[in-house]
Design a protein around this motif. Sequence first.
Motif, short mmCIF file in Angstrom:
data_model
loop_
_atom_site.label_atom_id
_atom_site.label_comp_id
_atom_site.label_asym_id
_atom_site.label_seq_id
_atom_site.Cartn_x
_atom_site.Cartn_y
_atom_site.Cartn_z
N THR A 184 -12.61 -3.25 -6.71
CA THR A 184 -12.72 -2.36 -5.56
C THR A 184 -13.67 -1.21 -5.84
OG1 THR A 184 -10.47 -2.91 -4.89
CG2 THR A 184 -11.38 -0.90 -3.97
N PHE A 222 -16.22 -3.76 5.66
CA PHE A 222 -17.05 -3.05 4.69
C PHE A 222 -18.44 -2.86 5.31
CE2 PHE A 222 -14.15 -5.63 1.86
CZ PHE A 222 -13.24 -4.60 1.73
N ASP A 244 -13.98 5.84 3.13
CA ASP A 244 -12.78 5.66 3.96
C ASP A 244 -11.66 5.01 3.13
OD1 ASP A 244 -10.87 4.95 5.75
OD2 ASP A 244 -12.22 3.86 7.10
N ALA A 283 -8.04 0.36 0.76
CA ALA A 283 -6.79 -0.37 1.01
C ALA A 283 -7.10 -1.81 1.43
CB ALA A 283 -5.99 0.33 2.10
N ALA A 284 -8.10 -1.98 2.30
CA ALA A 284 -8.47 -3.32 2.77
C ALA A 284 -8.90 -4.18 1.59
CB ALA A 284 -9.60 -3.23 3.79
N SER A 285 -9.71 -3.61 0.71
CA SER A 285 -10.18 -4.37 -0.45
C SER A 285 -9.01 -4.86 -1.29
CB SER A 285 -11.10 -3.48 -1.29
OG SER A 285 -11.33 -4.07 -2.54
N ARG A 286 -8.02 -3.98 -1.48
CA ARG A 286 -6.85 -4.37 -2.28
C ARG A 286 -6.07 -5.50 -1.61
NH1 ARG A 286 -5.14 -0.51 -5.94
NH2 ARG A 286 -3.85 -2.21 -6.71
N THR A 287 -5.86 -5.38 -0.29
CA THR A 287 -5.09 -6.44 0.38
C THR A 287 -5.88 -7.75 0.40
OG1 THR A 287 -5.91 -5.97 2.60
CG2 THR A 287 -3.94 -4.78 1.91
N LEU A 288 -7.20 -7.67 0.23
CA LEU A 288 -8.00 -8.89 0.24
C LEU A 288 -8.05 -9.53 -1.15
CD1 LEU A 288 -10.81 -7.67 2.62
CD2 LEU A 288 -9.06 -9.38 3.11
N GLY A 289 -7.27 -9.00 -2.09
CA GLY A 289 -7.13 -9.65 -3.38
C GLY A 289 -7.92 -9.01 -4.50
N ALA A 290 -8.63 -7.90 -4.23
CA ALA A 290 -9.42 -7.26 -5.27
C ALA A 290 -8.59 -6.21 -5.98
CB ALA A 290 -10.67 -6.62 -4.68
N ILE A 346 -16.93 -1.72 -3.65
CA ILE A 346 -16.75 -0.95 -2.41
C ILE A 346 -17.03 0.54 -2.61
CG2 ILE A 346 -15.14 -0.37 -0.54
CD1 ILE A 346 -15.86 -3.37 -0.72
N ARG A 391 -8.31 -14.93 2.98
CA ARG A 391 -7.39 -14.60 1.89
C ARG A 391 -6.33 -15.69 1.72
NH1 ARG A 391 -5.51 -12.80 -2.42
NH2 ARG A 391 -3.85 -11.27 -2.55
N ASN A 430 -9.15 3.57 4.01
CA ASN A 430 -8.76 2.28 4.59
C ASN A 430 -9.59 1.12 4.02
OD1 ASN A 430 -6.57 2.55 6.19
ND2 ASN A 430 -7.73 2.91 8.08
N LEU A 431 -10.85 1.41 3.66
CA LEU A 431 -11.70 0.36 3.09
C LEU A 431 -11.19 -0.01 1.70
CD1 LEU A 431 -15.27 1.57 4.14
CD2 LEU A 431 -13.81 -0.12 5.24
N GLU A 447 -3.01 -6.64 -4.30
CA GLU A 447 -3.84 -7.82 -4.57
C GLU A 447 -3.03 -9.03 -5.01
OE1 GLU A 447 -4.14 -4.86 -6.02
OE2 GLU A 447 -4.41 -5.01 -8.19
N PHE A 449 -6.63 -4.23 9.88
CA PHE A 449 -6.43 -2.80 10.11
C PHE A 449 -6.78 -2.44 11.55
CE2 PHE A 449 -5.64 -1.02 5.86
CZ PHE A 449 -5.84 -2.16 5.11
N LEU A 494 0.82 -1.21 0.00
CA LEU A 494 0.00 0.00 0.00
C LEU A 494 0.86 1.26 0.00
CD1 LEU A 494 -2.66 -1.20 2.59
CD2 LEU A 494 -3.02 -0.89 0.14
#
Lengths: 332, 260
Positions: B163, A82, B146, B151-158, B167, A133, B148-149, A68, A76, A47
């Motif tokens: 995203t 979400f 947000d 960023a979270a989506s990206r780290t979750l593979g999207a 999202i 994941r 962070n949401l 990804e 976090f 990130l």
Amino acid sequence: MARLLLDFTLPLRAFDLELSLAVERTVALVGPSGAGKTSVLRVVAGLAQPSRGRVAFDGEDWTGLPPERRRVGFVFQDYALFPHLSVRANIAYAGAIDDLLERLDITPLADALPGELSGGERQRVALARALARKPDVLLLDEPLAALDAHTKSQVRSELSELLRTLGLPTLLVTHDYEDAASLADEVGVLVDGRLRQLASPAELVAQPADAFVASFTGANLLHGTARASEDLTEVRLEGGERVFSTDSGEGAVGVVVYPWEVSVARAHEDDSALNVLRGEIGSVVEIGNRVRVRIGPVTAEVTASSAARLDLARGGVAYATFKATGTRLVPL
Amino acid sequence: MMRRALVALGAFIALGFLALPIVAIFARVSPAKLVAQLSNPIVTNALVVSLKTTVIAQALILVFGTPAAYALARSFRGRGLLVTLVELPLVLPPAVAGIGLLAAFGRFGLLHTSVAFTQTAVILAVAFVSSPLYVRAAIAAFETVDPNLVAASRTLGAGPVKTFFRIELPLARSGLVAGEALAFARSLGEFGATIMFAGSLPKVTQTLPLAVYSAFDVNFDVALAIGALLVVISAALLIALKWLASSSTSRFPFALSTSS
């Protein structure tokens, strides 16, 4: 076991974050807020882009890969669930749900929206989602900070158990040394973007590299098993010694003792009101006008003059004493 | 006591003033008359032009305005200037918008096109004047998501596309809907820029507001009937908007939770 290797520079607003670190089991980065702790996790997750260096997992170069395409499970600080998706949909977003609902004990919450959950429940959902994941590396940002004191101790022991079962290379950041010591095998102290010291929790308390680390890492954490004993709690330490605490606790606990609560003697004074641990003097470290002495499993802090009077030297035998009221018990 | 009376009087005058013209229209146009006017070709032609141009303009506003707003929701150098540029048509007098459009797209304009006084001109005028309402609301809506949401989506593979659609778009939805409803209402009522850039040709460029103006010289009753029609459409739009805003707690398909 697979290793996460970090060696990078990331320019931040006030300073450059420079870190070189290998994560095999659980490493906690502690430090004051603004030290760059979260930025480390962001670099690992992809990130944030470092200006120099690399991030590699198990020989595979992750530098330059988008988030990804790195298999990280990032939890976090505020959990970043979400808000428009149910618990089940949040987890399924990352991959197959499998037995994650049962494993994290959130089956009854499956159809709830994140806004309807308590802090502890949100954390479990965030963990389940990160695990869906199928990560190679787990990243936890202040995993206990958003919880109230009561929930925190319970979540800490659950989390500690979970991390042990998963056996994944885990990097967690926290501003609380006690949390770091109870969750991690190695603790790194990060100040202004630099790693001041990286060591096991016990070493960190016994031999702090500098005054900052000393003040930050404050407490001893002794592992043991607790049971009630009259009006006190008796804890049998891993080394076999018994200590008493005025705190209540049951089962696996950590006994928290601050070095300045521990006094040092060369001979055993018979005082039943005190916890006494006999041990070899492991290290003697001067920090300004104070001296930190490691005696067996516990570190004491004494003034430089009393250290001189006691003639403390490595290899000798000494007695560390502390009151039952000077201890706190944390569940592990 | 005195204070309450003054407040009540002030409220009565303000509400009365706002309601009076509406009441006056319906006092002169009975529902039967309104329905009868719906078969008047002046009215039906204008209604068709209005609906067609408004709908096409909305499609353009959504297709081009959404990515523009998404880009402007990030911070970068010169962003303030670009946002001001987007907002400018909101404060321009419609006549200036009309003359500007002529200067740009007119036969002797900057681009030498022949769209002036065609239905395309109506669409351009409507889009120029009303798109800022949507884009402004959409920027604000994307800004509230947000980071962070994301960023979270990206780290979750999207990836970025998943995203955005799973999202960012659902979370910005209520703001986008509100902005679009405002733009729609503004489009339907557009007058000044349209009459200057597209003229008022029946069946081609004469929209409902232009038909009110042109009928008012000839037959006041027809003008009133079209006015009543516009009131009905606008009120329906407003009610629909409020309903959408309050029902945004439903979960599917683009659900928004009340808490975050």
